[in-house]
Enzyme design. Structure first.
Site, PDB file in Angstrom:
ATOM      1  N   ARG A   1       0.851  -1.198   0.000  1.00 65.77           N
ATOM      2  CA  ARG A   1       0.000   0.000   0.000  1.00 65.77           C
ATOM      3  C   ARG A   1       0.879   1.238   0.000  1.00 65.77           C
ATOM      4  O   ARG A   1       1.757   1.382   0.846  1.00 65.77           O
ATOM      5  CB  ARG A   1      -0.876   0.046   1.259  1.00 65.77           C
TER       6      ARG A   1
ATOM      7  N   ASP B   1       0.604  -3.490  11.875  1.00 66.13           N
ATOM      8  CA  ASP B   1       1.035  -3.905  10.533  1.00 66.13           C
ATOM      9  C   ASP B   1       1.321  -5.402  10.554  1.00 66.13           C
ATOM     10  O   ASP B   1       2.295  -5.854  11.169  1.00 66.13           O
ATOM     11  CB  ASP B   1       2.291  -3.111  10.117  1.00 66.13           C
TER      12      ASP B   1
ATOM     13  N   ASP C   1       4.774  -6.693   9.261  1.00 71.33           N
ATOM     14  CA  ASP C   1       5.855  -6.420  10.222  1.00 71.33           C
ATOM     15  C   ASP C   1       5.801  -7.385  11.396  1.00 71.33           C
ATOM     16  O   ASP C   1       6.835  -7.844  11.891  1.00 71.33           O
ATOM     17  CB  ASP C   1       5.744  -4.981  10.760  1.00 71.33           C
TER      18      ASP C   1
HETATM   19  C1  PRP Z   1      -1.255  -5.023   4.290  1.00 72.59           C
HETATM   20  C2  PRP Z   1      -2.070  -6.289   4.330  1.00 72.59           C
HETATM   21  C3  PRP Z   1      -2.895  -6.173   3.072  1.00 72.59           C
HETATM   22  C4  PRP Z   1      -3.143  -4.692   2.980  1.00 72.59           C
HETATM   23  C5  PRP Z   1      -4.560  -4.429   3.406  1.00 72.59           C
HETATM   24  O1  PRP Z   1      -0.188  -5.127   3.419  1.00 72.59           O
HETATM   25  O2  PRP Z   1      -1.317  -7.455   4.383  1.00 72.59           O
HETATM   26  O3  PRP Z   1      -2.249  -6.672   1.915  1.00 72.59           O
HETATM   27  O4  PRP Z   1      -2.203  -4.064   3.862  1.00 72.59           O
HETATM   28  O5  PRP Z   1      -4.870  -3.095   3.246  1.00 72.59           O
HETATM   29  P1  PRP Z   1      -5.940  -2.589   2.184  1.00 72.59           P
HETATM   30  O6  PRP Z   1      -7.141  -3.424   2.361  1.00 72.59           O
HETATM   31  O7  PRP Z   1      -6.143  -1.154   2.568  1.00 72.59           O
HETATM   32  O8  PRP Z   1      -5.344  -2.708   0.809  1.00 72.59           O
HETATM   33  P2  PRP Z   1       0.873  -3.949   3.207  1.00 72.59           P
HETATM   34  O9  PRP Z   1       0.451  -3.099   2.060  1.00 72.59           O
HETATM   35  O10 PRP Z   1       1.124  -3.253   4.510  1.00 72.59           O
HETATM   36  O11 PRP Z   1       2.150  -4.722   2.708  1.00 72.59           O
HETATM   37  P3  PRP Z   1       3.058  -5.786   3.495  1.00 72.59           P
HETATM   38  O12 PRP Z   1       2.234  -7.036   3.666  1.00 72.59           O
HETATM   39  O13 PRP Z   1       4.187  -5.998   2.572  1.00 72.59           O
HETATM   40  O14 PRP Z   1       3.465  -5.188   4.820  1.00 72.59           O
HETATM   41  N1  URA Z   2      -2.552  -3.557   6.803  1.00 74.61           N
HETATM   42  C1  URA Z   2      -2.148  -4.008   8.010  1.00 74.61           C
HETATM   43  O1  URA Z   2      -1.187  -4.789   8.108  1.00 74.61           O
HETATM   44  N2  URA Z   2      -2.801  -3.575   9.098  1.00 74.61           N
HETATM   45  C2  URA Z   2      -3.843  -2.735   9.015  1.00 74.61           C
HETATM   46  O2  URA Z   2      -4.404  -2.382  10.059  1.00 74.61           O
HETATM   47  C3  URA Z   2      -4.244  -2.278   7.761  1.00 74.61           C
HETATM   48  C4  URA Z   2      -3.585  -2.715   6.666  1.00 74.61           C
END
Ligand code: PRP
Ligand code: URA
Length: 219
Positions: A109, A205, A208
């Protein structure tokens, strides 16, 4: 939120699941335990989400007689985690149906727009003929899940089920209105998104927390 108007959305209701999600939410839960919990929650939700997969009958012989009995055909099923956090759910799903192939969709995101940005896509050949279980623990704005479905559809995938762990009302609405034909299984629906599009109360997150990329005092 009254999710009953979204017929495609199922909240998996079980105390074992709620208990594990509470452990996941706790900021003091260490990375190793968090990762294990994601796997266990995937097993509990996967049990429900996989309820309607087709079976075929094969001939076997019991100690008593020959009989025709149902089996799952793993090669017809593909698990597709959205990177990174969706990876944490693959082992759990794979314990339920060993031998399925796994595709990967990488989306992150954008911090300002909160829109998903694609950075990776590797899907099994002939995925268009398979049944796909799309995996991502978090459904926040819904942008990532919707983006992943667009990619899968562009490969001709017709049958998709989305499995997440925590969802926000905003994400449920966006996803269910964009794809009313796709079933969604979630462990819980939280209150709302904050101004950074994080789910409240949520768990922070998820990527993370699974991969330990932010220091946890208990690690
Ligand atoms: C997180 C999560 C989803 C997304 C959800 O990923 O794992 O993929 O956010 O949010 P949304 O519904 O608003 O799209 P992130 O983009 O943080 O990436 P990551 O898994 O690499 O940390
Ligand atoms: N992605 C995450 O990992 N946590 C949230 O709360 C929203 C998006």
């Amino acid at each position: 939120m009254d999710i009953s108007k979204y017929k495609s959305v199922h909240v998996v209701d079980h105390p074992l699941l709620k208990n594990k999600i509470t452990r996941m939410r706790d900021k003091n839960t260490p990375t190793n335990e968090f990762r294990q919990l994601v796997k266990e929650v995937a097993i509990l939700e996967g049990y429900e989400a996989l309820k309607r997969i087709p079976t075929k009958n094969i001939e076997i012989e019991t100690p008593i007689e020959k009989t025709s009995q149902p089996v799952i055909v793993p090669k017809n099923i593909v698990f597709v985690p959205i990177l990174r956090a969706g990876l944490g759910m693959v082992d759990g799903m794979n314990e339920l149906v060993p031998g399925c192939s796994v595709g990967h969709i990488g989306l992150y995101r954008d911090e300002v727009t909160h829109q998903p940005v694609e950075y990776y896509c590797k899907l099994p050949s002939s995925i268009g003929e398979k049944e796909v279980f799309l995996l991502d623990p978090m459904l926040a704005t819904g942008g990532s899940a919707i983006g992943a479905v667009k990619i899968l559809r562009s490969y001709g995938v017709k049958k998709i089920t989305f499995v997440c762990i925590i969802s926000a009302p905003e994400g449920i609405k966006a996803f269910a209105e964009a794809y009313p034909d796709i079933e969604v299984f979630t462990g819980v629906v939280d209150r709302e998104l904050n101004d950074k599009a994080y789910i409240c109360p949520g768990l922070g997150d998820c990527g993370d927390r699974i991969f330990g990329t932010v220091v946890n005092d208990n690690d």
